[in-house]
Design a protein around this motif. Structure first.
Motif, PDB file in Angstrom:
ATOM      1  N   ASN A 193      -2.557  -1.075   2.547  1.00  0.00           N
ATOM      2  CA  ASN A 193      -1.784  -2.267   2.902  1.00  0.00           C
ATOM      3  C   ASN A 193      -0.431  -2.244   2.199  1.00  0.00           C
ATOM      4  N   ARG A 194      -0.468  -2.064   0.863  1.00  0.00           N
ATOM      5  CA  ARG A 194       0.777  -2.147   0.089  1.00  0.00           C
ATOM      6  C   ARG A 194       1.544  -0.843   0.221  1.00  0.00           C
ATOM      7  N   ASN A 207      -7.957 -11.493   1.003  1.00  0.00           N
ATOM      8  CA  ASN A 207      -7.781 -12.056  -0.345  1.00  0.00           C
ATOM      9  C   ASN A 207      -8.489 -13.386  -0.607  1.00  0.00           C
ATOM     10  N   ARG A 225      -0.886  -8.215 -12.600  1.00  0.00           N
ATOM     11  CA  ARG A 225      -0.541  -9.103 -11.492  1.00  0.00           C
ATOM     12  C   ARG A 225      -1.059 -10.477 -11.890  1.00  0.00           C
ATOM     13  N   HIS A 259     -11.014   0.356  -4.137  1.00  0.00           N
ATOM     14  CA  HIS A 259     -10.395   0.200  -5.461  1.00  0.00           C
ATOM     15  C   HIS A 259     -10.959  -0.964  -6.269  1.00  0.00           C
ATOM     16  N   ILE A 260     -11.774  -1.789  -5.660  1.00  0.00           N
ATOM     17  CA  ILE A 260     -12.298  -2.961  -6.382  1.00  0.00           C
ATOM     18  C   ILE A 260     -13.816  -2.794  -6.556  1.00  0.00           C
ATOM     19  N   TRP A 308     -11.846 -10.361  -1.564  1.00  0.00           N
ATOM     20  CA  TRP A 308     -11.477 -10.251  -3.004  1.00  0.00           C
ATOM     21  C   TRP A 308     -12.431 -11.055  -3.888  1.00  0.00           C
ATOM     22  N   TYR A 353      -9.976  -2.548   0.173  1.00  0.00           N
ATOM     23  CA  TYR A 353     -10.754  -3.557   0.906  1.00  0.00           C
ATOM     24  C   TYR A 353      -9.996  -4.143   2.087  1.00  0.00           C
ATOM     25  N   HIS A 354      -8.728  -3.797   2.223  1.00  0.00           N
ATOM     26  CA  HIS A 354      -7.993  -4.297   3.388  1.00  0.00           C
ATOM     27  C   HIS A 354      -8.427  -3.577   4.655  1.00  0.00           C
ATOM     28  N   THR A 366       1.882 -12.693  -7.394  1.00  0.00           N
ATOM     29  CA  THR A 366       1.103 -12.043  -6.337  1.00  0.00           C
ATOM     30  C   THR A 366       0.375 -13.126  -5.543  1.00  0.00           C
ATOM     31  N   ARG A 367       0.300 -12.944  -4.250  1.00  0.00           N
ATOM     32  CA  ARG A 367      -0.495 -13.829  -3.364  1.00  0.00           C
ATOM     33  C   ARG A 367      -0.245 -15.310  -3.635  1.00  0.00           C
ATOM     34  N   ALA A 381       3.957  -3.979  -8.015  1.00  0.00           N
ATOM     35  CA  ALA A 381       2.983  -3.952  -9.120  1.00  0.00           C
ATOM     36  C   ALA A 381       1.613  -3.730  -8.503  1.00  0.00           C
ATOM     37  N   SER A 382       1.220  -2.494  -8.407  1.00  0.00           N
ATOM     38  CA  SER A 382      -0.053  -2.186  -7.743  1.00  0.00           C
ATOM     39  C   SER A 382      -0.662  -0.929  -8.333  1.00  0.00           C
ATOM     40  N   GLY A 383      -1.883  -1.092  -8.795  1.00  0.00           N
ATOM     41  CA  GLY A 383      -2.589   0.065  -9.360  1.00  0.00           C
ATOM     42  C   GLY A 383      -2.776   1.135  -8.311  1.00  0.00           C
ATOM     43  N   LEU A 384      -3.025   0.695  -7.108  1.00  0.00           N
ATOM     44  CA  LEU A 384      -3.238   1.642  -6.011  1.00  0.00           C
ATOM     45  C   LEU A 384      -2.005   2.524  -5.822  1.00  0.00           C
ATOM     46  N   TYR A 404      -4.393 -10.487   5.646  1.00  0.00           N
ATOM     47  CA  TYR A 404      -4.129 -10.199   4.226  1.00  0.00           C
ATOM     48  C   TYR A 404      -4.514 -11.372   3.336  1.00  0.00           C
TER      49      TYR A 404
HETATM   50  O1  F6P Z   1      -7.070  -3.886  -7.492  1.00  0.00           O
HETATM   51  C1  F6P Z   1      -7.125  -3.432  -6.214  1.00  0.00           C
HETATM   52  C2  F6P Z   1      -5.770  -3.465  -5.623  1.00  0.00           C
HETATM   53  O2  F6P Z   1      -5.713  -2.867  -4.353  1.00  0.00           O
HETATM   54  C3  F6P Z   1      -4.808  -2.782  -6.489  1.00  0.00           C
HETATM   55  O3  F6P Z   1      -4.818  -1.443  -6.323  1.00  0.00           O
HETATM   56  C4  F6P Z   1      -3.571  -3.472  -6.159  1.00  0.00           C
HETATM   57  O4  F6P Z   1      -2.807  -3.516  -7.282  1.00  0.00           O
HETATM   58  C5  F6P Z   1      -4.028  -4.828  -5.690  1.00  0.00           C
HETATM   59  O5  F6P Z   1      -5.359  -4.755  -5.463  1.00  0.00           O
HETATM   60  C6  F6P Z   1      -3.364  -5.297  -4.461  1.00  0.00           C
HETATM   61  O6  F6P Z   1      -2.431  -6.181  -4.765  1.00  0.00           O
HETATM   62  P1  F6P Z   1      -1.520  -6.771  -3.651  1.00  0.00           P
HETATM   63  O7  F6P Z   1      -2.368  -7.722  -2.889  1.00  0.00           O
HETATM   64  O8  F6P Z   1      -0.408  -7.449  -4.339  1.00  0.00           O
HETATM   65  O9  F6P Z   1      -1.067  -5.627  -2.858  1.00  0.00           O
END
Ligand code: F6P
Length: 773
Positions: free
Chosen positions: A294-295, A380, A567, A454-455, A384, A431-432, A604-605, A313-316, A375
Motif C-alpha cells: 500500500n505505502r 486500519n 508512528r 508484517h503484523i 489492524w 494486511y492491506h 499516521t491515520r 515513516a514505515s517499517g515496511l 485503507y
Molecule cells: O507495521 C506494519 C506496517 O505495514 C508497517 O510496515 C508500516 O510502517 C505500517 O504498518 C503502515 O503504516 P501506514 O498505514 O502509515 O502506511
C-alpha cells in the motif's frame, strides 16, 4: 630453587637449635648414669672403706682404690673426712681438686668440674656406719675420725650416747672423679650423626618435593593445554579440582576472546545487496521481481511551487526498499502524494530513488472513497486492531469490505499488467492485501507469490470474529510462501486455517494444501540494511550529533536523553512510556531537571477517530508531566508530533543515551534495530517491549512489560545509570546480531525458498510431461 633455598635455611636453623638441646639432654643422661655408677662403686667400697677408717689404716685402701681406678672412666678416688680433710686418695686426685672443692661442687648440684686434667664428673658419696651406744665420749660427726683409737673405741666415739640405739652416721665421704672427655667425644659423634641425618632427610624431602612439583606442574600444563584445545581436563595424575579455578578462569577468558573475535569477524556468511543480486541471478534465473504494497517508498509532495520527495515513516518501506534497490524490478504501490501524478510516465511509473533509478515505482490511484473503505476502513479499523492485542475493538463494515476487495483486485491487475512473463516473483506486503495473492494466482498460475505479513497474526478465537475470515484465509493461501516475523505468528495462522478451512496441513513441513495448491508457512524475521562503510549517516561524530540535538531542543547540558521514534499509533505504547517517565521522576526525584524524554511521533491515520483521540490523549499527558515536573529551562517531555526524515532520526539516535520501544504488540519493530545500527560508538541502551517480535532477537536490550509502569520506570533508571562498559558489552552484541540478520538475509532466505519451490515445480511439470508422453 625457590623451594630448595627456604628448605636449606630451615634445616640449618633446625640443626642450630637441635644440637645444643641434644647436648644438654645427653649430658643430663650421662650425669644420671655416672651418679648411679658412682653410687654403685661407693656401695661396693663402703664396707672396706668403713673398716679401713675404723682401723685407722686408710692406706689399706690403696690397692683397692688402684684397682677401681683402672676403669677407664673413673679417673680418681678420694676419701675425705666429714670436715673435708683428705684422708686418703689415689694419685691423680690431689692434682685435680681437694675435698672442700668437691663438697662445693656436690652442693651446687652441677656435677661437672673443670680441673687440671680436663672435665670431670664429681660424685660425692657419704660413708656411714652404725655406732653402738656409748658414753659421754661424743660423736665423730662433723670431725675427722680419731685415728689413734681402737676400732671399737672409734665406733663408740661415733655413737649417739649411752643407752641409745644409734643411727648410721657419716664417717667420711668418698669422692669419685669420672672422666667426662668421653661425653664430649660422644656428643661430637651425636652431632655429626644428627647433622648427617638432617641433611639426608632434607635431601630426601627436597627430592620428593621437586619430583611431585614436576609431576604436578606437568599435569597442570597438560590440563591447561587440554582446556585451551577444548578437550577438557586430561590430567590422569592430578585430580581435576586442583585445576578447576584455573579452568574456570581460562574458559571465561577464552569465551571473552571468542566473542570479541566473532564480533570482529562478523557473520560466517555475510548477506548484502551483492549477494542478494547473485542469488536472484542463480536461483531465480534473473526472473522479474514485483513488489506490491500500500505505502509507496517515495512520496512526491507539492510544497509551494516545488515538488519535494518524502520517505514515509514505515517499517515496511525501510525493509523492502534496499531489497528492491538490489533486485531492480517494479514496486506497485498507492500513489498518495500530492505531486505523485505529476512525475509519473504514461504507464504511471517513475524511476526511483530520485536521481539513481534503481527500480520502477508503479503507482495505483485510489479515489477518496476507495481509500476510505479499503485503507482507513477495512485495513486500519478492521484488520489492524484485529491482529494487534491493543484492546481496541475492530470495526467491520460491509462497505469497507467491498472497497477492500475492489482495491485488492485493482492492485492485482496492476501486478499482472507489470509482469513480463507468466512466472514472475511477486512479493506481496502486509494486511492491506490479504486477497491479492489468490487474485494474482488466478491470472498468473505459474507466478511465485511470496506474501509477508508484517503484523502479528492472532489466535484462532480472536481472528474468528472477522465476518470474512474464510475469504481472507483463502486469499492468503494463494501464496506460494506466506511469511511471518515469528514462528509463533505462523503457528497461529496454521491453527486458524485448521479451525476455519477444509485444508490439509503438514505440520512437519509447515505446509498447507488447499484446493490442490500448496503454501509454505515460514518465519522470516525482518530487519534493516546494515550501514555500509562510509555511510553518510555515520559520518557525523556522535558528540556532534549530541551537541546539535541539545542545542536545537535547548536541553540542559547534563541531561540524560531518552528517545522514542514511532508512528503516532496506539499500538506503540506511547502513553505507557509517558506513564513510566512520570513514575521515574516521581520515584527518583534526583532525575528531575536531568531526565529528558524526546518522542518523535510521525502522524499516521489521523483521519480515524481512534487515532485522533489517542494522539490528543498523548498530547495532554505530555503537557501534564511537563506542568508537574518542568521548571524554567527544563521540560521533561518533548513531543515532536511531525514527520522526521531519516537523517534527522539518525541524528537523534546518535545523540541519545537510551532508546525506548514499548509497543503493546508489534510484529517485529524496526526502530530498535535502526537505533542499534546508528550506534557505531557502541554506547546507548535499548529499552524494548517484550511484546515486540524484536525482543526474541535482541535479548541484550532491557526487556520490559510496558503495561507494568513500575518495571518500565525502573528499566529507564537502570538504562540511564548504566556504566559505559556494560553499555558497550550489550550494544556490541546487539550490533553483531542486527548486522548478521539484516534485511538482505530476510529477503535472501525467502527468495532462496522460492527458488527451491520453483525448481521443484519445474521438475514436477517435466515428470508429468514424461508420464503423459
Ligand atoms: O507495521 C506494519 C506496517 O505495514 C508497517 O510496515 C508500516 O510502517 C505500517 O504498518 C503502515 O503504516 P501506514 O498505514 O502509515 O502506511
Amino acid at each position: 630453587m625457590r623451594f630448595l633455598l627456604p628448605l636449606f635455611v630451615a634445616l640449618v636453623v633446625a640443626a642450630t637449635v637441635a644440637v645444643p638441646v641434644l647436648d644438654q639432654v645427653t649430658l643430663r643422661w650421662f650425669s644420671r648414669d655416672l651418679n648411679s655408677r658412682g653410687m654403685l662403686v661407693a656401695n661396693t667400697l663402703s664396707d672396706a672403706v668403713t673398716e679401713a677408717l675404723l682401723q685407722k689404716r686408710p692406706e689399706r685402701l690403696r690397692s683397692l682404690f688402684d684397682r677401681v681406678v683402672q676403669d677407664e672412666r673413673l679417673v680418681a678416688i678420694g676419701l675425705c673426712a666429714p670436715d673435708d680433710v683428705l684422708l686418703f686418695a689415689t694419685e691423680r686426685f690431689a692434682r685435680m681438686l681437694d675435698c672442700a672443692q668437691a663438697s662445693a661442687w656436690a652442693g651446687q648440684g652441677d656435677p661437672r668440674a673443670s680441673v687440671a686434667g680436663g672435665a670431670v664428673h664429681v660424685g660425692v658419696h657419704d660413708i656411714r656406719a652404725v655406732a653402738p651406744p656409748v658414753t659421754e665420749a661424743g660423736s665423730l660427726e662433723g670431725a675427722a675420725p680419731d685415728l689413734s683409737l681402737s676400732p671399737e673405741q672409734a665406733l663408740a666415739a661415733l655413737g649417739p650416747g649411752p643407752g641409745t640405739v644409734s643411727e648410721p652416721v657419716r664417717i667420711g665421704r668418698l669422692v669419685l672423679l669420672h672422666d667426662l672427655s668421653f661425653i664430649d667425644r660422644r656428643s661430637q659423634d651425636t652431632r655429626r650423626y644428627l647433622i648427617g641425618l638432617i641433611t639426608a632427610l632434607g635431601a630426601l624431602v627436597a627430592l620428593i618435593t621437586v619430583t611431585v612439583a614436576q609431576i604436578s606442574w606437568r599435569g597442570w600444563v597438560n590440563g591447561a593445554r587440554a582446556v585451551l584445545r577444548g578437550e577438557g581436563i586430561l590430567t590422569p595424575l592430578l585430580p581435576a579440582p586442583e585445576l578447576q579455578p584455573l579452568v574456570v578462569e581460562l574458559r571465561s577468558r577464552l569465551r571473552d576472546l571468542e566473542d570479541e573475535y566473532r564480533r570482529a569477524q562478523g557473520p560466517e556468511v555475510d548477506w548484502d545487496a551483492a549477494r542478494l543480486r547473485s542469488l536472484l541471478r542463480t536461483q531465480l534465473a534473473g526472473d522479474q521481481v514485483i513488489v506490491v504494497s500500500n505505502r509507496e517508498p517515495y512520496i512526491h509532495e507539492r510544497l509551494d511551487d516545488r515538488v519535494v520527495v518524502r520517505r514515509p515513516a514505515s517499517g515496511l518501506v525501510t525493509a523492502v526498499e534496499p531489497v528492491m534497490r538490489a533486485c531492480s524490478g517494479t514496486w506497485v504501490a498507492h500513489g498518495s502524494g500530492s505531486a505523485d501524478r505529476a512525475v509519473v510516465d504514461a504507464g504511471d511509473r517513475v524511476a526511483v530513488p530520485p536521481g539513481q533509478h534503481d527500480y520502477w515505482l508503479r503507482r495505483v490511484w485510489l479515489s477518496a472513497e476507495e481509500e476510505q473503505g479499503y485503507y482507513y476502513g477495512f485495513a486500519n479499523e478492521g484488520m489492524w486492531p484485529l491482529c494487534h492485542v491493543a484492546h481496541v475493538r475492530p470495526v467491520f463494515r460491509e462497505s469497507d469490505w467491498e472497497a477492500y476487495k475492489a482495491v485488492n483486485q485493482r492492485f492485482a491487475d496492476a501486478v499482472v499488467a507489470e509482469a513480463r512473463s507468466d512466472d514472475p516473483v511477486v512479493l506481496v506486503q502486509d494486511y492491506h492485501f490479504a486477497l491479492l495473492p489468490a487474485m494474482v494466482r488466478e491470472r498468473l498460475p505459474q507466478a511465485t507469490i511470496i506474501t509477508f505479513w508484517h503484523i502479528p497474526w492472532p489466535n484462532p478465537e480472536s481472528f474468528g470474529i472477522c465476518p470474512w475470515r474464510s475469504e481472507i484465509l483463502q486469499g492468503l493461501l494463494g501464496s506460494t510462501i506466506l511469511g511471518f516475523h515469528t514462528r509463533f505468528h505462523g503457528k497461529n495462522f496454521i491453527e486458524t486455517v485448521d479451525r476455519y478451512l477444509e485444508a490439509r496441513i503438514e505440520h512437519e513441513h509447515s505446509t498447507i494444501a488447499f484446493r490442490e495448491k500448496e503454501t509454505l508457512v515460514e518465519s522470516y524475521p525482518i530487519s534493516i540494511a546494515w550501514p555500509e562503510a562510509g555511510d553518510p549517516d555515520m559520518a557525523r561524530p556522535v558528540a556532534d550529533c549530541r551537541r546539535r540535538v541539545f542545542e536545537r531542543l535547548a536541553l540542559p547540558a547534563d541531561a540524560c536523553l531518552a528517545v522514542g521514534v514511532d508512528r503516532f499509533d496506539y499500538t506503540k505504547g506511547i502513553l505507557e512510556r509517558l506513564n513510566a517517565v512520570e513514575r521515574l521522576l516521581e520515584k527518583r526525584p534526583d532525575w528531575q531537571g536531568r531526565f529528558v524524554f524526546v518522542q518523535v511521533a510521525a502522524p499516521t491515520r489521523s483521519a480515524l477517530d481512534e487515532y485522533r483521540s489517542f494522539q490528543e490523549r498523548v498530547q495532554r499527558q505530555a503537557e501534564r508531566i511537563n506542568a508537574r515536573f518542568g521548571t524554567p529551562g527544563y521540560r521533561p517531555v518533548h513531543l515532536l508530533a511531525e514527520h522526521h526524515e531519516h537523517d534527522a532520526v539518525n541524528e537523534l539516535f546518535r545523540a541519545a543515551d537510551l532508546c525506548v520501544v514499548t509497543s503493546l504488540h508489534d510484529g517485529m519493530n524496526l526502530v530498535c534495530k535502526e537505533f542499534v545500527a546508528a550506534r557505531d560508538d557502541e554506547q546507548g541502551v535499548l529499552v524494548l517491549s517484550r511484546f515486540a517480535g524484536a525482543a526474541r532477537e535482541l535479548p541484550e536490550a532491557l526487556i520490559v512489560n510496558p503495561y507494568h509502569v513500575e518495571e518500565t520506570a525502573d528499566a529507564l533508571h537502570r538504562a540511564a545509570s548504566m556504566p559505559a562498559a556494560e553499555q558497550r558489552e550489550r550494544m556490541a552484541s546487539l550490533r553483531s546480531t542486527v548486522r548478521e540478520f539484516n534485511v538482505y538475509r530476510w529477503a535472501g532466505r525467502m527468495l532462496a525458498d522460492a527458488g527451491r519451490w520453483r525448481l521443484r515445480a519445474r521438475i514436477e511439470a517435466r515428470v508429468r510431461r514424461f508420464q503423459g508422453g
